[in-house]
Design a protein around this motif. Structure first.
Motif, PDB file in Angstrom:
ATOM      1  N   LYS A  20      -9.194 -23.451  13.203  1.00 27.07           N
ATOM      2  CA  LYS A  20      -9.339 -24.426  12.117  1.00 27.07           C
ATOM      3  C   LYS A  20      -9.345 -25.869  12.624  1.00 27.07           C
ATOM      4  CE  LYS A  20      -7.035 -25.735   7.800  1.00 27.07           C
ATOM      5  NZ  LYS A  20      -5.856 -25.460   6.953  1.00 27.07           N
ATOM      6  N   PHE A  23     -12.496 -26.638  14.388  1.00 26.37           N
ATOM      7  CA  PHE A  23     -13.609 -26.578  13.448  1.00 26.37           C
ATOM      8  C   PHE A  23     -13.839 -27.930  12.778  1.00 26.37           C
ATOM      9  CE2 PHE A  23     -15.359 -25.636   9.202  1.00 26.37           C
ATOM     10  CZ  PHE A  23     -16.457 -24.851   9.534  1.00 26.37           C
ATOM     11  N   ILE A  43     -22.718 -21.669  11.930  1.00 29.60           N
ATOM     12  CA  ILE A  43     -21.339 -21.473  11.486  1.00 29.60           C
ATOM     13  C   ILE A  43     -21.245 -20.050  10.957  1.00 29.60           C
ATOM     14  CG2 ILE A  43     -19.582 -22.136   9.793  1.00 29.60           C
ATOM     15  CD1 ILE A  43     -20.651 -24.986   9.948  1.00 29.60           C
ATOM     16  N   LYS A  44     -20.216 -19.337  11.368  1.00 30.99           N
ATOM     17  CA  LYS A  44     -20.071 -17.943  10.951  1.00 30.99           C
ATOM     18  C   LYS A  44     -19.454 -17.839   9.552  1.00 30.99           C
ATOM     19  CE  LYS A  44     -19.932 -16.022  15.589  1.00 30.99           C
ATOM     20  NZ  LYS A  44     -19.105 -15.428  16.639  1.00 30.99           N
ATOM     21  N   GLU A  46     -17.016 -16.202   8.462  1.00 31.84           N
ATOM     22  CA  GLU A  46     -15.550 -16.207   8.382  1.00 31.84           C
ATOM     23  C   GLU A  46     -14.953 -17.612   8.310  1.00 31.84           C
ATOM     24  OE1 GLU A  46     -16.742 -12.423   8.771  1.00 31.84           O
ATOM     25  OE2 GLU A  46     -17.264 -13.929  10.279  1.00 31.84           O
ATOM     26  N   ALA A  47     -15.774 -18.645   8.508  1.00 33.43           N
ATOM     27  CA  ALA A  47     -15.282 -20.023   8.362  1.00 33.43           C
ATOM     28  C   ALA A  47     -14.888 -20.343   6.923  1.00 33.43           C
ATOM     29  CB  ALA A  47     -16.342 -21.009   8.852  1.00 33.43           C
ATOM     30  N   TRP A  48     -15.214 -19.455   5.969  1.00 35.81           N
ATOM     31  CA  TRP A  48     -14.798 -19.688   4.572  1.00 35.81           C
ATOM     32  C   TRP A  48     -13.286 -19.852   4.468  1.00 35.81           C
ATOM     33  CZ3 TRP A  48     -11.281 -16.522   2.214  1.00 35.81           C
ATOM     34  CH2 TRP A  48     -11.133 -15.218   2.696  1.00 35.81           C
ATOM     35  N   TYR A  50     -11.354 -21.620   6.153  1.00 33.26           N
ATOM     36  CA  TYR A  50     -10.933 -23.005   6.359  1.00 33.26           C
ATOM     37  C   TYR A  50     -11.107 -23.863   5.109  1.00 33.26           C
ATOM     38  CZ  TYR A  50     -11.210 -21.509  11.239  1.00 33.26           C
ATOM     39  OH  TYR A  50     -11.049 -20.836  12.426  1.00 33.26           O
ATOM     40  N   LEU A  62     -16.628 -19.736  15.961  1.00 31.49           N
ATOM     41  CA  LEU A  62     -16.893 -19.764  14.520  1.00 31.49           C
ATOM     42  C   LEU A  62     -17.887 -20.872  14.200  1.00 31.49           C
ATOM     43  CD1 LEU A  62     -13.303 -19.101  13.238  1.00 31.49           C
ATOM     44  CD2 LEU A  62     -15.301 -17.717  12.709  1.00 31.49           C
ATOM     45  N   LEU A  63     -17.949 -21.838  15.086  1.00 32.49           N
ATOM     46  CA  LEU A  63     -18.935 -22.916  14.995  1.00 32.49           C
ATOM     47  C   LEU A  63     -19.483 -23.164  16.386  1.00 32.49           C
ATOM     48  CD1 LEU A  63     -18.627 -26.380  13.260  1.00 32.49           C
ATOM     49  CD2 LEU A  63     -19.068 -26.263  15.717  1.00 32.49           C
ATOM     50  N   GLY A 293     -23.506 -16.544   7.275  1.00 30.67           N
ATOM     51  CA  GLY A 293     -22.952 -17.876   7.500  1.00 30.67           C
ATOM     52  C   GLY A 293     -24.048 -18.904   7.283  1.00 30.67           C
TER      53      GLY A 293
END
Length: 546
Positions: A20, A23, A43-44, A46-48, A50, A62-63, A293
């Motif tokens: 996080k 990110f 951006i993947k 799973e970054a949701w 954050y 993730l990024l 993503g």
């Protein structure tokens, strides 16, 4: 790196985030440096985590963005042959799929959600390299938002037709895609399918739910939100898809502002978004990674990002590729229909050419020689290519002949019988150009082998006994109709399968009886060998000459 119609080059800086803190630091730097060049990356899904203030760590980025100084128009490679045909190693079985659809319907009944975009990964095995895969699939699906990204962690080959958002001239546009139907070779039926999709209440209902969700999301950063197109149909080689378009006016907004309002895209979650994401997380178990993503580019005050559907992903720590597929599930969804739709969405990766599986066998006195080995090999190919299993008991066995059986995708069996002709030409030649061993078809006996076409014409005309090929590393591989054996220092050697050869039946027998040894052989070895042999199950071991 490729995105859309451009190749980006001269990398100036890389931004990577695994947690996080990294990110949001990376997003801040990206916003500061977007005027210095082209920022291309992903951006993947799973970054949701954050954006609802949750912690989440990953062993892969993730990024990931790179700042490039230049871009040039992308010109796809025109591949001469199809080489990519992956084996489906694993996919979700229908029983589990059906159970999860039932759970989604229970959630809909409780009022927790109206629509859930349920997805699952398909695991694929292939001999091909990323560039060949990308070039071949582009022949099927050359989309506006195609992307090729490879870094030290992973490779992403995306053929997405879906725009997530585009920001330009103080206007932001989103084009959610919801609603799918297969194409048909018959133009009349194909037109009927397209008409059905455009007018089907279920598909329109799914689409308008997501349109409403995105209208709400866009209103968080824009004004004058409006639907500029509704229920349009886009056609691709394997399917038709329904899209709509929403526009909004925006003042100056940062990348992170847009992400806070829109990410992840509602078309690949469902509605309402946050509650539906929770349902997805409980059901899907595995990360979606870059699938669903975003992938795209920032430059100056412009942004353009796709929703990475129709995307192949390879974590370099893993052996196989992943292709995620899915569909929007609503109350009146039928599990079997949705499952078939998800499979349909994977078909774009396969070459659009028909071929048959082949097995050529020697019959003596009404008995097929080495039948168990021939049977094992063709059934391995049946499983690899996903053909229906043929009933080999239907073979009509001649008395003395060369028996050639062919199997189509539906498991239908065809056979040809011909007499055994005497060998009168023992001459071989060496191919003039290398063949790439990273070709899925080389390891199976099929009617699709254009790389051997010229050599087989010469064999048929009795100009040569065979032509010996070599791969991109200069390693000897095989003939157009036989495996190769070299006698060197009184030992008999044959190339290993991984150089790009068919594992011939006679080759298998001789290796098992220890009459042969596997060894990587090079072009120079054929000139210094004591003797050269071509072997196959019809002719046995035949001494040949250059």
């Amino acid at each position: 790196m490729i995105f859309g119609d451009f190749v980006y080059s001269t990398s100036l800086e890389i931004f990577v985030a695994f947690n996080k803190k990294e990110f949001f630091e990376a997003l801040e730097q990206i916003d500061k440096k977007k005027s210095l060049g082209y920022l291309v990356g992903y951006i993947k899904y799973e970054a949701w985590h954050y954006f609802i203030d949750e912690e989440y760590c990953s062993k892969t980025p993730l990024l990931y963005f790179e700042l490039f100084a230049e871009r040039t128009p992308f010109c796809p490679n025109d591949m001469e042959y199809n080489v990519f045909y992956p084996k489906v190693v694993q996919k979700q079985n229908f029983t589990l799929y059906k159970n999860n659809i039932a759970k989604i319907k229970s959630a809909i009944k409780r009022g927790d959600t109206y629509q859930v975009n349920y997805t699952y990964p398909i695991e694929l095995s292939t001999h091909c390299n990323y560039h060949h895969i990308f070039s071949q699939i582009l022949k099927n699906q050359n989309t506006v938002y195609k992307a090729f990204i490879e870094n030290q962690y992973e490779a992403i080959l995306s053929f997405s037709p879906e725009l997530f958002f585009e920001l330009k001239d103080r206007q932001i546009i989103a084009r959610p895609m919801k609603g799918t139907i297969k194409r048909d070779k018959d133009p009349v039926i194909d037109k009927q399918n397209k008409y059905f999709l455009q007018n089907d209440e279920k598909n329109k209902s799914e689409n308008v739910m997501i349109v409403d969700l995105l209208r709400n999301d866009l209103s968080k950063i824009g004004s004058e939100v409006r639907v500029s197109a509704l229920f349009k149909i886009l056609s691709f080689p394997t399917l038709h898809q329904m899209i709509s378009e929403i526009k909004a006016s925006v003042d100056s907004v940062s990348f992170v502002d847009v992400l806070r309002a829109l990410f992840p895209c509602g078309s690949i979650t469902g509605a309402p978004k946050l509650k539906t994401i929770e349902i997805i997380q409980k059901l899907e178990k595995k990360p979606r990674n870059v699938y669903c993503g975003l992938i795209g580019v920032l430059h100056q005050d412009e942004m353009c990002f796709s929703v990475p559907i129709r995307t192949l992903y390879h974590d370099k720590r893993a052996k196989n590729l992943l292709l995620n597929v899915g569909s929007g599930i609503v109350w009146d969804s039928v599990a079997n229909e949705e499952y078939q739709e998800s499979i349909l969405k994977s078909q774009f990766i396969f070459p659009q050419n028909d071929f048959l599986l082949v097995e050529t066998m020697l019959v003596k006195n009404g008995k097929i020689c080495n039948f168990s080995l021939h049977q094992k090999r063709i059934l391995q190919s049946v499983r690899f290519f996903g053909f229906q299993k043929p009933d080999l008991s239907k073979i009509k066995i001649p008395h003395n002949a060369i028996l050639r059986i062919l199997v189509d995708r539906n498991g239908e069996l065809y056979q040809e019988n011909k007499s055994i002709a005497e060998i009168t030409n023992f001459q071989i030649t060496l191919a003039s150009a290398p063949m790439d061993s990273q070709n899925d078809f080389l390891y199976h006996k099929t009617t699709y082998a254009p790389w051997y076409e010229e050599a087989r014409k010469k064999i048929k005309n009795n100009e040569i006994f065979d032509c010996i090929f070599f791969n991109q590393k200069g390693e000897l591989t095989e003939g157009a109709r036989s495996n190769l054996v070299l006698k060197i220092n009184n030992d008999f050697f044959t190339p290993p399968v991984n150089v790009g050869i068919l594992n011939g039946v006679m080759r298998q027998k001789m290796l098992k009886s220890r009459k042969l040894k596997e060894k990587v052989l090079y072009k120079e070895d054929i000139y210094k060998a004591q003797k050269i042999f071509c072997i196959n199950s019809i002719r046995g071991m035949v001494e040949v000459f250059l």
